[in-house]
Design a protein around this motif. Structure first.
Motif, mmCIF file in Angstrom:
data_model
loop_
_atom_site.group_PDB
_atom_site.id
_atom_site.type_symbol
_atom_site.label_atom_id
_atom_site.label_comp_id
_atom_site.label_asym_id
_atom_site.label_seq_id
_atom_site.Cartn_x
_atom_site.Cartn_y
_atom_site.Cartn_z
ATOM 1 N N ALA A 285 0.849 -1.222 0.121
ATOM 2 C CA ALA A 285 -0.147 0.014 0.015
ATOM 3 C C ALA A 285 1.321 1.496 0.128
ATOM 4 O O ALA A 285 0.053 2.328 -0.592
ATOM 5 C CB ALA A 285 -0.917 -0.189 1.279
ATOM 6 N N LYS A 286 1.489 1.223 0.318
ATOM 7 C CA LYS A 286 3.178 2.604 0.456
ATOM 8 C C LYS A 286 4.086 2.680 -0.819
ATOM 9 O O LYS A 286 4.981 3.284 -0.936
ATOM 10 C CB LYS A 286 3.907 1.646 1.751
ATOM 11 C CG LYS A 286 3.333 2.193 3.065
ATOM 12 C CD LYS A 286 4.014 2.304 4.214
ATOM 13 C CE LYS A 286 3.580 2.884 5.573
ATOM 14 N NZ LYS A 286 4.610 2.477 6.834
ATOM 15 N N GLY A 356 -5.686 0.724 2.845
ATOM 16 C CA GLY A 356 -5.242 -0.692 1.823
ATOM 17 C C GLY A 356 -5.310 -2.185 2.277
ATOM 18 O O GLY A 356 -3.947 -2.697 2.047
ATOM 19 N N SER A 367 -9.991 -2.063 -2.257
ATOM 20 C CA SER A 367 -8.526 -1.617 -1.878
ATOM 21 C C SER A 367 -8.358 -0.887 -3.847
ATOM 22 O O SER A 367 -7.269 -0.852 -3.959
ATOM 23 C CB SER A 367 -7.596 -2.405 -1.897
ATOM 24 O OG SER A 367 -8.247 -2.830 -0.583
ATOM 25 N N PHE A 370 -5.395 1.224 -4.259
ATOM 26 C CA PHE A 370 -4.257 0.672 -3.496
ATOM 27 C C PHE A 370 -3.755 -1.072 -4.868
ATOM 28 O O PHE A 370 -5.035 -1.430 -4.125
ATOM 29 C CB PHE A 370 -3.915 0.010 -2.234
ATOM 30 C CG PHE A 370 -4.554 1.451 -1.379
ATOM 31 C CD1 PHE A 370 -2.988 1.847 -1.531
ATOM 32 C CD2 PHE A 370 -5.489 1.489 -0.651
ATOM 33 C CE1 PHE A 370 -3.516 3.107 0.217
ATOM 34 C CE2 PHE A 370 -5.945 2.891 0.081
ATOM 35 C CZ PHE A 370 -4.749 3.066 0.399
#
Length: 429
Positions: A285-286, A356, A367, A370
């Motif tokens: 998600a990052k 996410g 999501s 994401f």
């Protein structure tokens, strides 16, 4: 069930002398004193509230709960990786929080057994919430005595992320699905000055990836036995260790992987310095958009004779649950209101759409913001699932296994030495 956690129980559960020794110094500090005895104040001990994925959504959900329940105050105590020890210390002082949000791993495996938290199964049924939980999550959170340790909440999907743009730059035409293809890809990537597989060989991320690779030649039942007993001497486990060392010494992992951490791993991948990482959904998600749009997710490449039909991923339902403490039982009406709110479909959906997160609860939310998390959720027959060993490893062996991981990622360490390091982690268990 015993109603309290004694010092002997706590030490047996693996918390160590440090927690007991810290008790006099900590018993007056804010983290313990704030375990409010006010019957209208619910104290929640959580890892969400700072930079942890899902924190903004959690804090917003708590605000929403307060608005709907003006008679109930919620006080958050926030800790990071030290939450387990802080909670155990507060429990010794009988000042523990009412609800604890933490994963099932290491120290927490013993909490219900020693009375630090309670069996929540009866509450789940009484409140009509069992149908909200995925069956796999109920199984993972239930101990050998049939006790449900916590209300399941976050799950995790742990595929392998491949930066397609970097692979293309190195002349790697296809995502590797075999060990030989992975080694060939690593050589091409190195020739372009790029790290192949980045991994936190000095922390839990490396331990999980090594466990995944070792399971290449293990069935689920065999893997459960290996990680519960520490017996790495069976044929499948030995072949898995040899496969790991073969990939390591062929240059598959980033240089000096034994000194890298989860932070350095994600930095290398997210900045385009490394082409491949084994990443749980919170890390996916990052991944920044400029990298994510060139990234594909899949499984870990297999070797000839593998026990699995497709490259492997880890999936687990035990990332975060809501544990109820003995203090929480005294405020069970407030706990019920809070858990009902957090289990509501609209609350659960927010964690999926806004943060996410993968959930251990039933939800139709997707999501969409994401894409890598969504892509991992859609992986089907093209991957095989292996065990997350956390719920099987004895608590006393958990941290020694991470120490053994760093030794294992050091190039040139023989398969025999890797096995010895892994088995030695269990000697105190």
């Amino acid at each position: 069930m015993r109603s309290s956690l004694t010092r002997r129980d706590l030490l047996a559960a693996g918390s160590g002398l440090a927690a007991a020794a810290a008790l006099p110094a900590l018993s007056g500090c804010s983290s313990l004193a704030s375990a409010d005895s006010d019957p209208d104040t619910l104290v929640v001990h959580t890892q969400l509230g700072t930079t942890a994925p899902g924190s903004p959504t959690y804090l917003a959900a708590v605000d929403g709960f307060r608005e709907e329940n003006p008679g109930v105050q919620v006080k958050n105590l926030v800790n990071g990786d030290d939450l387990g020890q802080v909670y155990e210390t507060s429990r010794l002082a009988r000042k523990e929080a009412d609800v604890v949000m933490v994963n099932l791993y290491d120290k927490t495996l013993a909490w219900t057994d020693v009375g630090a938290t309670v069996d929540v199964g009866p509450y789940l049924d009484e409140w009509g919430l069992r149908g909200r939980v995925l069956p796999a999550a109920l199984a993972d959170w239930t101990d050998d005595e049939g006790r449900l340790r916590a209300f399941p909440y976050f799950a995790t999907n742990w595929p392998v992320a491949y930066n397609r743009a970097l692979l293309d730059r190195a002349g790697v035409d296809e995502i590797p699905t075999t060990g030989d293809a992975l080694i060939a890809a690593a050589r091409r990537l190195r020739a372009k000055g790029l790290a192949p597989v980045t991994v936190g060989g000095n922390d839990w991320t490396g331990q999980k990836l090594m466990a995944q690779i070792i399971q290449t030649f293990l069935t689920e039942e065999e893997a459960r036995h290996v990680y519960a007993t520490g017996d790495f001497g069976g044929r499948g486990a030995l072949r898995g260790i040899e496969y790991f060392t073969h990939l390591r010494d062929a240059g598959v992992f980033a240089d000096k992987a034994q000194g890298l951490t989860s932070d350095s791993m994600t930095t290398q991948f997210n900045t385009g310095e490394a082409a491949i990482q084994s990443a749980m959904s919170s890390a996916l998600a990052k991944v920044p958009e400029q990298v994510a749009r060139h990234t594909e997710v899949g499984g870990w490449p297999l070797a000839d004779g593998a026990a699995h039909e497709a490259p492997t991923v880890i999936r687990a339902q035990t990332l975060i649950g809501f544990w109820v403490s003995p203090n929480g039982v005294r405020k069970i009406e407030q706990v019920e209101k809070f858990l009902r709110f957090m289990y509501r479909p609209d609350t659960v959906a927010r964690f999926v759409t806004e943060s996410g997160r993968d959930m251990a609860l039933r939800t139709d939310a997707v999501s969409t913001d994401f894409p890598l998390v969504g892509a991992a959720q859609r992986l089907g027959s093209e991957v095989s699932q292996v065990l997350l060993p956390d719920v099987y490893v004895p608590p006393a062996a958990a941290q020694p296994l991470i120490t053994a991981t760093s030794t294992s990622f050091t190039r040139g360490t023989s398969a025999a030495r890797v096995r010895a390091a892994l088995e030695s982690a269990y000697r105190s268990a």
